[in-house]
Design an enzyme around this catalytic site. Sequence first.
Site, PDB file in Angstrom:
ATOM      1  N   SER A   1      -9.697   2.077   8.429  1.00  0.00           N
ATOM      2  CA  SER A   1     -10.267   2.731   7.253  1.00  0.00           C
ATOM      3  C   SER A   1      -9.908   1.952   5.994  1.00  0.00           C
ATOM      4  CB  SER A   1      -9.742   4.161   7.137  1.00  0.00           C
ATOM      5  OG  SER A   1      -8.378   4.156   6.764  1.00  0.00           O
TER       6      SER A   1
ATOM      7  N   ASP B   1       3.405  -2.584   1.644  1.00  0.00           N
ATOM      8  CA  ASP B   1       4.010  -3.899   1.874  1.00  0.00           C
ATOM      9  C   ASP B   1       4.393  -4.574   0.562  1.00  0.00           C
ATOM     10  OD1 ASP B   1       3.776  -3.618   4.604  1.00  0.00           O
ATOM     11  OD2 ASP B   1       2.027  -4.931   4.782  1.00  0.00           O
TER      12      ASP B   1
ATOM     13  N   ASP C   1      -1.631   0.109   3.566  1.00  0.00           N
ATOM     14  CA  ASP C   1      -0.839  -0.954   4.193  1.00  0.00           C
ATOM     15  C   ASP C   1      -0.461  -2.017   3.165  1.00  0.00           C
ATOM     16  OD1 ASP C   1       0.310  -2.537   6.330  1.00  0.00           O
ATOM     17  OD2 ASP C   1      -1.518  -3.749   6.286  1.00  0.00           O
TER      18      ASP C   1
END
Length: 191
Positions: free
Chosen positions: A29, A40, A36
């Site tokens: 998605s 990060d 993500d």
Amino acid sequence: MRGLSPMAQLSEWLSPTKNCLLFSTLQESTFGAVLDMVTDRVSTAALLVLLTHFYKSHYGLFLGLLALDISSHWLQMYSTFLSSKASHKDMGDSKSTLLRLYYQHRFFMGYCAIGAEVAYILLYMLAAEGNIGSPYEVTCRSIGNGTVYGILLAIALPGCAIKQLVNLVQMKTAADVCVNYDYARHNSKAQ
């Protein structure tokens, strides 16, 4: 991980779990891809800023790595948008062998990304234990003494170095996409 904010600590400890969940579900998605990328970048930024405090004489190195990390990923995300690609990890048409290798081989990408984070965490842990010197001196001493941290650094550092090279190449190729987009748009208006 003394010195890290509670949110950064949580992000670091949950990173493997987050990655498993994202790769299996959310990564497909748009929200998952953005989540993500943001988690990060935030966890990496927290570690690099923390390292500037422990290695004051090398703060420029860590801030430079931070700037490289954020700018290369920002440009990559934006160039993905301009190219109408579904994912910033879609490098099938990239002219860069390194970027294709990095993004098409998850094990290699994982080694590099985890290697960078592990190297930063180990530099933090070594400094927090009172190891004094430049990052280079602390690393060499730790590896030379054959400590667990030294062995882990010897394993992680090549991945960390490759990750920085990937960031440089990614930033350049993504910037090229943005410039080519502007050039094409400008030429279409001129006609």
